[in-house]
Enzyme design. Structure first.
Site, short mmCIF file in Angstrom:
data_model
loop_
_atom_site.label_atom_id
_atom_site.label_comp_id
_atom_site.label_asym_id
_atom_site.label_seq_id
_atom_site.Cartn_x
_atom_site.Cartn_y
_atom_site.Cartn_z
N HIS A 9 55.34 38.15 44.07
CA HIS A 9 55.34 36.94 43.24
C HIS A 9 55.22 37.26 41.76
O HIS A 9 54.52 38.20 41.37
CB HIS A 9 54.25 35.94 43.69
CG HIS A 9 52.83 36.41 43.57
ND1 HIS A 9 52.08 36.18 42.44
CD2 HIS A 9 52.01 37.05 44.44
CE1 HIS A 9 50.85 36.67 42.62
NE2 HIS A 9 50.78 37.22 43.83
N ASP B 165 54.20 35.04 39.31
CA ASP B 165 53.16 34.31 38.59
C ASP B 165 51.84 35.07 38.62
O ASP B 165 51.59 35.89 39.49
CB ASP B 165 52.96 32.92 39.19
CG ASP B 165 52.52 32.97 40.64
OD1 ASP B 165 53.25 33.59 41.45
OD2 ASP B 165 51.45 32.43 40.99
N GLU C 232 52.58 31.50 43.60
CA GLU C 232 51.78 31.96 44.74
C GLU C 232 50.31 31.64 44.50
O GLU C 232 49.59 31.25 45.40
CB GLU C 232 51.98 33.46 44.93
CG GLU C 232 51.38 34.02 46.22
CD GLU C 232 49.94 34.48 46.09
OE1 GLU C 232 49.32 34.77 47.11
OE2 GLU C 232 49.41 34.55 44.95
N ASP D 216 51.71 42.64 48.07
CA ASP D 216 50.75 41.84 47.31
C ASP D 216 49.32 42.19 47.71
O ASP D 216 48.39 41.43 47.47
CB ASP D 216 51.03 40.34 47.55
CG ASP D 216 50.34 39.44 46.56
OD1 ASP D 216 49.89 39.95 45.51
OD2 ASP D 216 50.24 38.23 46.84
ZN LIG Z 1 49.02 38.09 44.58
#
Ligand SMILES: [Zn+2]
Length: 423
Positions: free
Chosen positions: A93, A95, A188, A211
């Protein structure tokens, strides 16, 4: 073949990461638009253009700021796995966390970490005592903040690692892989990362989010999550003449919160322990709405905690017989392990890939939810792979470049395992 990320590839990985963290992509939990902040697209646009340069002809950014691209299979027609390798999705992600500034990130580099405390600025120190992983990174190249913003390794480490894997595949046509789909998502951090994710259009059979955090970790479990909405109706009377008449909803709410006790709370539990978390109480003497998060790793334990909460309410009802208390349970999400168990090779191959690059694989359960958990319930099984970042969401965020290179190697190795197992 097993990929090794060193020399120029390692330098390119670092350069990408440093470029991406300088783009402010802070999300906004109070925004209703999508993406919640337009600036997230600043990075998405860069990524779509870079993917095109790396040979992904179909790379595009959608109106939601998602980036999609394909790395087509390069298996020769006579390869035993040709046409049989599932399409693998790689997801990260763009963001960053809404609660900590991501503007003017000024990443600081330690060429070779010596194992001591790291002073970020006059106020902030990264202490080895609070960061046991620092000890494991002695001799590594570390990247940390100047103590005033987050770093954004969550999840620009994952983004840079996927981009480096794509670049490496382009430079190494001899590395055989099946079809790969890339996705970079927005928002996210506000829990809306899959809001516009069209699983069918994405077209992957299995996917991995990059992540996670520590070296070697593969996360295949999330919480099962419900919210208990407790509504308390009291009875308001002029307090001067309230004897035996007034029913104070605030005191009823306080009794319920107190009744939950000290042992079942987020602040007193860890690991695989479930919790009850009263987190919003709003109202007055006549009416209080109390929200309680219920979290556990199994549906059984979740139900157990909910039954306990109901028993607390029943006890409080006896003490305040004139109050009206109702409790409604809303399902938020379920442990992705239930889904992965239906087709565990997506997990097994990732664990095997970690082992093959010489790292000890660690299965982890996340005390939260992930986009991968939501995707798993949308039909795309998506465990989470470590990306190396530490102290997510904090001005003390840091990452080891060595761990990042391992994340790239694991990503590529996962693709190799899929080819071998599909032959
Ligand atoms: Zn993350």
């Amino acid at each position: 073949m097993t990929a090794t990320i060193e020399g120029n590839d390692r330098k390119a990985l670092l350069d990408r990461f440093l470029r991406y963290v300088k783009v402010d992509t802070q999300s906004d939990e109070n925004s209703e638009s999508s993406p919640t902040t337009e600036k997230q697209k600043d990075l998405s646009r860069i990524l779509a253009a870079e993917l095109k340069e790396l040979g992904c002809a179909d790379a595009e950014m959608t109106e939601w700021g998602y980036v999609f691209a394909t790395v087509p299979s390069n298996l020769p027609a006579d390869h035993p796995a040709a046409g049989k390798v599932p399409t693998i999705g790689l997801i990260a992600h763009v963001d960053t966390y809404f609660g900590t500034s991501g503007k003017d990130v000024d990443p600081q580099i330690i060429e070779s970490y010596d194992g001591s405390d790291i002073r970020l600025n006059d106020e902030q120190v990264l202490k080895t005592a609070d960061n046991p992983n620092l000890e494991k990174c002695v001799g590594h190249k570390l990247i940390h903040t100047d103590g005033t913003t987050l770093l954004g390794a969550d999840d620009k480490a994952g983004v840079a690692e996927i981009m480096t894997a794509v670049a490496w595949m382009k430079d190494h046509p001899e590395f055989l892989h099946g079809p790969v789909r890339i996705a970079f998502t927005t928002d996210e951090e506000v829990g809306r990362g899959t809001e516009h994710f069209d699983v069918e259009a994405f077209g992957a059979d299995y996917a991995y989010t990059l992540d996670g955090s520590d070296l070697g970790e593969i996360e295949d479990e999330t919480f099962c999550a419900d919210t208990a909405n407790v509504t308390i109706i009291g009875h308001d009377v002029h307090p001067g003449y309230a004897k035996n008449k007034l029913v104070n909803a605030l005191r009823v709410a306080a009794a319920i919160i107190e009744g939950i006790g000290d042992e079942l709370l987020p602040e007193t539990t860890e690991g695989r322990e479930p919790y009850l978390h009263p987190y919003i109480a709003s109202g007055d003497v006549t009416k209080v709405e109390l929200k309680v998060l219920v979290r556990a790793f199994s549906v059984e334990k979740l139900t157990e905690r909910e039954e306990f909460l109901k028993s607390v309410v029943a006890t409080v009802e006896k003490r305040f017989p004139k109050a009206k208390i109702s409790i409604a349970l809303d399902e938020s999400y379920r442990n992705m392990a239930y889904k992965i168990r239906e087709d565990p090779k997506v997990l097994d191959y990732a664990l095997e890939a970690v082992e093959r690059i010489g790292v000890e694989p660690k299965r982890q359960a996340i005390r939260g939810g992930t986009d991968g958990a939501r995707l798993s319930y949308m039909g795309l099984l998506t465990p989470n792979v470590f990306a190396g970042g530490q102290n997510f969401h904090s001005v003390r965020e840091w990452v080891s470049l060595e761990w990042m290179t391992k994340a790239v190697e694991v990503t590529l190795e996962i693709l190799s395992v899929w080819v071998e197992k599909s032959a």
